[in-house]
Write a protein that holds these residues in place. Structure first.
Motif, PDB file in Angstrom:
ATOM      1  N   ILE A 141       0.834  -1.202   0.000  1.00  0.00           N
ATOM      2  CA  ILE A 141       0.000   0.000   0.000  1.00  0.00           C
ATOM      3  C   ILE A 141       0.870   1.254   0.000  1.00  0.00           C
ATOM      4  O   ILE A 141       0.517   2.279  -0.607  1.00  0.00           O
ATOM      5  CB  ILE A 141      -0.965  -0.024   1.201  1.00  0.00           C
ATOM      6  N   LEU A 142       2.029   1.182   0.645  1.00  0.00           N
ATOM      7  CA  LEU A 142       2.930   2.339   0.641  1.00  0.00           C
ATOM      8  C   LEU A 142       3.411   2.645  -0.777  1.00  0.00           C
ATOM      9  O   LEU A 142       3.433   3.817  -1.199  1.00  0.00           O
ATOM     10  CB  LEU A 142       4.129   2.068   1.552  1.00  0.00           C
ATOM     11  N   PHE A 143       3.769   1.621  -1.543  1.00  0.00           N
ATOM     12  CA  PHE A 143       4.264   1.833  -2.905  1.00  0.00           C
ATOM     13  C   PHE A 143       3.182   2.433  -3.802  1.00  0.00           C
ATOM     14  O   PHE A 143       3.433   3.397  -4.528  1.00  0.00           O
ATOM     15  CB  PHE A 143       4.759   0.516  -3.491  1.00  0.00           C
ATOM     16  N   ILE A 144       1.989   1.863  -3.760  1.00  0.00           N
ATOM     17  CA  ILE A 144       0.936   2.364  -4.648  1.00  0.00           C
ATOM     18  C   ILE A 144       0.470   3.748  -4.212  1.00  0.00           C
ATOM     19  O   ILE A 144       0.103   4.592  -5.049  1.00  0.00           O
ATOM     20  CB  ILE A 144      -0.238   1.360  -4.716  1.00  0.00           C
ATOM     21  N   THR A 145       0.511   4.031  -2.907  1.00  0.00           N
ATOM     22  CA  THR A 145       0.159   5.371  -2.431  1.00  0.00           C
ATOM     23  C   THR A 145       1.240   6.382  -2.801  1.00  0.00           C
ATOM     24  O   THR A 145       0.941   7.537  -3.126  1.00  0.00           O
ATOM     25  CB  THR A 145      -0.048   5.352  -0.907  1.00  0.00           C
ATOM     26  N   GLY A 146       2.506   5.960  -2.757  1.00  0.00           N
ATOM     27  CA  GLY A 146       3.587   6.856  -3.159  1.00  0.00           C
ATOM     28  C   GLY A 146       3.513   7.259  -4.617  1.00  0.00           C
ATOM     29  O   GLY A 146       4.058   8.296  -5.001  1.00  0.00           O
ATOM     30  N   LEU A 147       2.814   6.454  -5.438  1.00  0.00           N
ATOM     31  CA  LEU A 147       2.665   6.783  -6.861  1.00  0.00           C
ATOM     32  C   LEU A 147       1.415   7.603  -7.152  1.00  0.00           C
ATOM     33  O   LEU A 147       1.448   8.534  -7.967  1.00  0.00           O
ATOM     34  CB  LEU A 147       2.617   5.490  -7.685  1.00  0.00           C
ATOM     35  N   LEU A 148       0.298   7.261  -6.469  1.00  0.00           N
ATOM     36  CA  LEU A 148      -0.991   7.861  -6.844  1.00  0.00           C
ATOM     37  C   LEU A 148      -1.680   8.621  -5.716  1.00  0.00           C
ATOM     38  O   LEU A 148      -2.783   9.129  -5.913  1.00  0.00           O
ATOM     39  CB  LEU A 148      -1.941   6.756  -7.342  1.00  0.00           C
ATOM     40  N   GLY A 149      -1.083   8.684  -4.542  1.00  0.00           N
ATOM     41  CA  GLY A 149      -1.726   9.391  -3.448  1.00  0.00           C
ATOM     42  C   GLY A 149      -2.901   8.620  -2.890  1.00  0.00           C
ATOM     43  O   GLY A 149      -2.907   7.376  -2.869  1.00  0.00           O
ATOM     44  N   PHE A 150      -3.931   9.347  -2.445  1.00  0.00           N
ATOM     45  CA  PHE A 150      -5.092   8.684  -1.842  1.00  0.00           C
ATOM     46  C   PHE A 150      -5.850   7.837  -2.862  1.00  0.00           C
ATOM     47  O   PHE A 150      -6.554   6.898  -2.481  1.00  0.00           O
ATOM     48  CB  PHE A 150      -6.038   9.720  -1.220  1.00  0.00           C
ATOM     49  N   VAL A 151      -5.734   8.157  -4.143  1.00  0.00           N
ATOM     50  CA  VAL A 151      -6.355   7.312  -5.166  1.00  0.00           C
ATOM     51  C   VAL A 151      -5.711   5.918  -5.128  1.00  0.00           C
ATOM     52  O   VAL A 151      -6.380   4.891  -5.150  1.00  0.00           O
ATOM     53  CB  VAL A 151      -6.208   7.944  -6.565  1.00  0.00           C
ATOM     54  N   GLY A 152      -4.371   5.884  -5.048  1.00  0.00           N
ATOM     55  CA  GLY A 152      -3.677   4.615  -4.936  1.00  0.00           C
ATOM     56  C   GLY A 152      -4.002   3.907  -3.636  1.00  0.00           C
ATOM     57  O   GLY A 152      -4.137   2.672  -3.599  1.00  0.00           O
ATOM     58  N   PHE A 153      -4.120   4.665  -2.536  1.00  0.00           N
ATOM     59  CA  PHE A 153      -4.484   4.071  -1.252  1.00  0.00           C
ATOM     60  C   PHE A 153      -5.860   3.411  -1.344  1.00  0.00           C
ATOM     61  O   PHE A 153      -6.050   2.285  -0.835  1.00  0.00           O
ATOM     62  CB  PHE A 153      -4.481   5.151  -0.167  1.00  0.00           C
ATOM     63  N   ALA A 154      -6.813   4.081  -1.974  1.00  0.00           N
ATOM     64  CA  ALA A 154      -8.152   3.511  -2.128  1.00  0.00           C
ATOM     65  C   ALA A 154      -8.119   2.251  -2.977  1.00  0.00           C
ATOM     66  O   ALA A 154      -8.777   1.247  -2.657  1.00  0.00           O
ATOM     67  CB  ALA A 154      -9.087   4.547  -2.756  1.00  0.00           C
ATOM     68  N   PHE A 155      -7.331   2.273  -4.073  1.00  0.00           N
ATOM     69  CA  PHE A 155      -7.207   1.074  -4.901  1.00  0.00           C
ATOM     70  C   PHE A 155      -6.597  -0.085  -4.101  1.00  0.00           C
ATOM     71  O   PHE A 155      -7.017  -1.237  -4.223  1.00  0.00           O
ATOM     72  CB  PHE A 155      -6.348   1.365  -6.139  1.00  0.00           C
ATOM     73  N   GLY A 156      -5.604   0.217  -3.280  1.00  0.00           N
ATOM     74  CA  GLY A 156      -4.971  -0.822  -2.471  1.00  0.00           C
ATOM     75  C   GLY A 156      -5.943  -1.457  -1.500  1.00  0.00           C
ATOM     76  O   GLY A 156      -5.984  -2.692  -1.343  1.00  0.00           O
ATOM     77  N   ILE A 157      -6.765  -0.636  -0.823  1.00  0.00           N
ATOM     78  CA  ILE A 157      -7.752  -1.163   0.123  1.00  0.00           C
ATOM     79  C   ILE A 157      -8.809  -1.988  -0.608  1.00  0.00           C
ATOM     80  O   ILE A 157      -9.237  -3.051  -0.129  1.00  0.00           O
ATOM     81  CB  ILE A 157      -8.403  -0.014   0.912  1.00  0.00           C
ATOM     82  N   ILE A 158      -9.229  -1.516  -1.790  1.00  0.00           N
ATOM     83  CA  ILE A 158     -10.243  -2.257  -2.565  1.00  0.00           C
ATOM     84  C   ILE A 158      -9.700  -3.618  -3.001  1.00  0.00           C
ATOM     85  O   ILE A 158     -10.383  -4.647  -2.861  1.00  0.00           O
ATOM     86  CB  ILE A 158     -10.688  -1.424  -3.785  1.00  0.00           C
ATOM     87  N   PHE A 159      -8.476  -3.655  -3.506  1.00  0.00           N
ATOM     88  CA  PHE A 159      -7.878  -4.930  -3.914  1.00  0.00           C
ATOM     89  C   PHE A 159      -7.707  -5.870  -2.717  1.00  0.00           C
ATOM     90  O   PHE A 159      -7.892  -7.079  -2.832  1.00  0.00           O
ATOM     91  CB  PHE A 159      -6.525  -4.689  -4.586  1.00  0.00           C
ATOM     92  N   LEU A 160      -7.372  -5.290  -1.557  1.00  0.00           N
ATOM     93  CA  LEU A 160      -7.238  -6.096  -0.346  1.00  0.00           C
ATOM     94  C   LEU A 160      -8.575  -6.725   0.037  1.00  0.00           C
ATOM     95  O   LEU A 160      -8.648  -7.920   0.358  1.00  0.00           O
ATOM     96  CB  LEU A 160      -6.700  -5.231   0.797  1.00  0.00           C
ATOM     97  N   LEU A 161      -9.638  -5.933   0.002  1.00  0.00           N
ATOM     98  CA  LEU A 161     -10.959  -6.451   0.355  1.00  0.00           C
ATOM     99  C   LEU A 161     -11.428  -7.506  -0.647  1.00  0.00           C
ATOM    100  O   LEU A 161     -12.040  -8.510  -0.268  1.00  0.00           O
ATOM    101  CB  LEU A 161     -11.965  -5.297   0.423  1.00  0.00           C
ATOM    102  N   ILE A 162     -11.140  -7.295  -1.931  1.00  0.00           N
ATOM    103  CA  ILE A 162     -11.517  -8.288  -2.948  1.00  0.00           C
ATOM    104  C   ILE A 162     -10.808  -9.614  -2.672  1.00  0.00           C
ATOM    105  O   ILE A 162     -11.414 -10.698  -2.745  1.00  0.00           O
ATOM    106  CB  ILE A 162     -11.185  -7.774  -4.357  1.00  0.00           C
ATOM    107  N   ASN A 163      -9.526  -9.535  -2.350  1.00  0.00           N
ATOM    108  CA  ASN A 163      -8.770 -10.751  -2.037  1.00  0.00           C
ATOM    109  C   ASN A 163      -9.335 -11.465  -0.818  1.00  0.00           C
ATOM    110  O   ASN A 163      -9.459 -12.704  -0.806  1.00  0.00           O
ATOM    111  CB  ASN A 163      -7.296 -10.388  -1.811  1.00  0.00           C
ATOM    112  N   LEU A 164      -9.700 -10.712   0.209  1.00  0.00           N
ATOM    113  CA  LEU A 164     -10.230 -11.319   1.426  1.00  0.00           C
ATOM    114  C   LEU A 164     -11.605 -11.930   1.186  1.00  0.00           C
ATOM    115  O   LEU A 164     -11.930 -12.981   1.736  1.00  0.00           O
ATOM    116  CB  LEU A 164     -10.306 -10.276   2.545  1.00  0.00           C
ATOM    117  N   VAL A 165     -12.422 -11.273   0.373  1.00  0.00           N
ATOM    118  CA  VAL A 165     -13.761 -11.807   0.090  1.00  0.00           C
ATOM    119  C   VAL A 165     -13.673 -13.099  -0.705  1.00  0.00           C
ATOM    120  O   VAL A 165     -14.456 -14.031  -0.497  1.00  0.00           O
ATOM    121  CB  VAL A 165     -14.598 -10.750  -0.665  1.00  0.00           C
ATOM    122  N   MET A 166     -12.710 -13.205  -1.600  1.00  0.00           N
ATOM    123  CA  MET A 166     -12.569 -14.399  -2.429  1.00  0.00           C
ATOM    124  C   MET A 166     -11.901 -15.555  -1.693  1.00  0.00           C
ATOM    125  O   MET A 166     -12.014 -16.707  -2.101  1.00  0.00           O
ATOM    126  CB  MET A 166     -11.756 -14.064  -3.686  1.00  0.00           C
TER     127      MET A 166
END
Length: 482
Positions: free
Chosen positions: A415-440
């Motif tokens: 999440i640090l890497f993707i946030t360092g590239l895109l800011g809070f947009v990257g942080f939101a994408f990281g959390i969404i991908f994390l939740l998708i992985n956990l749901v599956m």
């Protein structure tokens, strides 16, 4: 498979060939008063010599086979009629089985003219005494922990669940180690589909040796490449007992104090044994703190980078001025600073784990203080970074199980890497991908986020709010069924 021959000389030759260059294997032959020739085979250091002398050698040498009105023809018959004071004695006609039993610490007895061997289980070897688990210490509750002896571990569970529905199925895994693994469950509570899947996977394990339960864990997991554990390990028999009563399944492996529990969910790693030993009113607060700190443990560094680099307008102006002043002499961007300090913190933590007990805490504390202070004074790292990483480390220590902290350490970097590239947009994408992985993700058919997703109103009451036991069991304080 070779069978035992009636010729004692041939059997002895086979055993000497199998145990060639094994100095600790003892083959001892002697004659009884009636000229019957016996051969004792045992592993020195794993059998009770006093028991062999008192229960086998002395009765046979001085008394021989009892010759009363009903004449005994074979030594097997003598054991069957319990003339010798040995319990747990059986016969076997396979030489391979005899070799395995001897290597496990049993006494093998071969008799001239008999095509079967007597096997007496009189194992005796040094074991560690029952102690309090150091990895899962609690303020209240049992101070007993599993040890490396599987019989001791199964007895610790039997003492807590005194019911015939507690089942224990034994299986041997490992070509060379022949490690005993016991599948434990409560009949009527455990899911038969889970039991069937576990039995099937255990039968398919092909390993040269099983040194620890972790070897079995990797074979059983449904998603081997997931960073989240799908099986829980524990040293505490009370946790295993509580899990069995919840309908879960446990695996106890000989040679290791860590039992495996399945299926589990994400919340299993965030709950402590003390949650059920302390009063429920206080547990509500501690669980809320733990869940908030778990989020902070992987999200705080990324949030700091997003705020200070991409969205400084979201920080109060006075605080932003202080951060900018502290970073004035720093030669690196905020992302690089955070990454450097996170890496150093994890390195110090790893060093503290593997160093001797006397040196580990000293190196961790002194290393953190010296490196942190020197880095700030040299202008390499700014002071706010030290605060952020320290708070992140403290937050990770609130997670009660070490194995549950490992996925969040990896997520912290991602999440640090993707946030360092895109800011809070990257942080939101990281959390969404994390939740998708956990749901599956699933653990033996159980959704990893249950009872939140899918929602289960009956089970979710024990997620954040630990209800009193008289409410959980569907009764009021007077004991009347609700």
């Amino acid at each position: 498979m070779s069978t035992i021959n009636s010729s004692l000389e041939m059997n002895e030759a086979y055993l000497r060939e199998q145990f060639n260059h094994c100095y600790d294997i003892v083959l001892r032959s002697f004659k009884l008063r009636d000229e019957t020739v016996l051969l004792l085979v045992y592993l020195d250091g794993m059998t009770r010599m006093q028991s062999i002398e008192d229960n086998v050698l002395k009765p046979l040498i001085f008394n021989g086979l009892p010759q009363g009105i009903d004449r005994l023809q074979t030594l097997s018959e003598m054991f069957r009629r319990e003339w010798l004071p040995l319990s747990n004695v059986k016969t076997d006609d396979s030489l391979e089985d005899l070799v395995n039993h001897i290597l496990q610490g049993s006494l093998g007895i071969l008799v001239e003219g008999e095509a079967s061997a007597l096997i007496a289980q009189i194992q005796d070897y040094e074991t560690r005494s029952i102690e309090e688990p150091k990895k899962e210490s609690t303020l209240r509750g049992s101070k007993e922990g599993f040890v490396e002896n599987i019989q001791t571990n199964t007895s610790l569970i039997r003492r807590r669940i005194i019911h015939p529905h507690l089942k224990m199925e034994s299986q041997t895994i490992g070509k060379y180690t022949q490690t005993e693994v016991v599948l434990t469950y409560v009949k009527g509570l455990a899911d038969e589909k889970v039991l069937s899947e576990v039995r099937d996977k255990l039968r398919k394990i092909e390993l040269d040796g099983v040194i620890d339960s972790a070897y079995i864990e990797e074979w059983l997991e449904n998603s081997s490449f997931s960073i989240f554990p799908q099986i829980q390990n524990t040293e505490r028999p009370d946790i295993v007992t509580a899990s069995l009563l919840e309908g879960k399944v446990a695996l106890i492996t000989n040679g290791t104090p860590f039992a495996l529990i399945l299926p589990i969910t994400l919340w299993s790693g965030l709950q402590s044994a003390d949650d059920y030993f302390e009063r429920f009113v206080f547990v509500i607060l501690t669980r809320l703190i733990r869940y908030v700190m778990t989020f902070i443990s992987f999200a705080l560094p990324a949030v700091y980078v997003a705020l200070s680099t991409f969205h400084p307008e979201m920080i109060p102006s006075d605080l932003m001025i202080g951060i900018a002043t502290a970073r004035e002499s720093s030669p690196f961007p905020t992302f690089i600073e955070v990454f450097i300090m996170m890496f150093i913190f994890d390195a110090l933590q790893e060093a503290g784990v593997h160093l001797p007990n006397q040196l580990g805490p000293v190196v961790s504390i002194i290393g953190a203080l010296v490196i942190g202070q020197a880095a700030v004074e040299a202008g390499i790292i700014s002071t706010p970074i030290i605060i952020v990483i320290s708070l992140t480390g403290i937050a990770s220590y609130t997670i009660p199980r070490y194995s549950a902290t490992l996925p969040f350490r990896i997520i912290r970097y991602l999440i640090l890497f993707i946030t360092g590239l895109l800011g809070f947009v990257g942080f939101a994408f990281g959390i969404i991908f994390l939740l998708i992985n956990l749901v599956m993700l699933e653990s033996f058919g159980t959704p990893y986020l249950s009872p939140v997703a899918p929602f289960d109103g009956k089970r979710i009451k024990d997620l954040v709010i630990r209800y009193p036991f008289w409410i959980k069991n569907g009764r009021n304080k007077k004991g009347r069924q609700r």
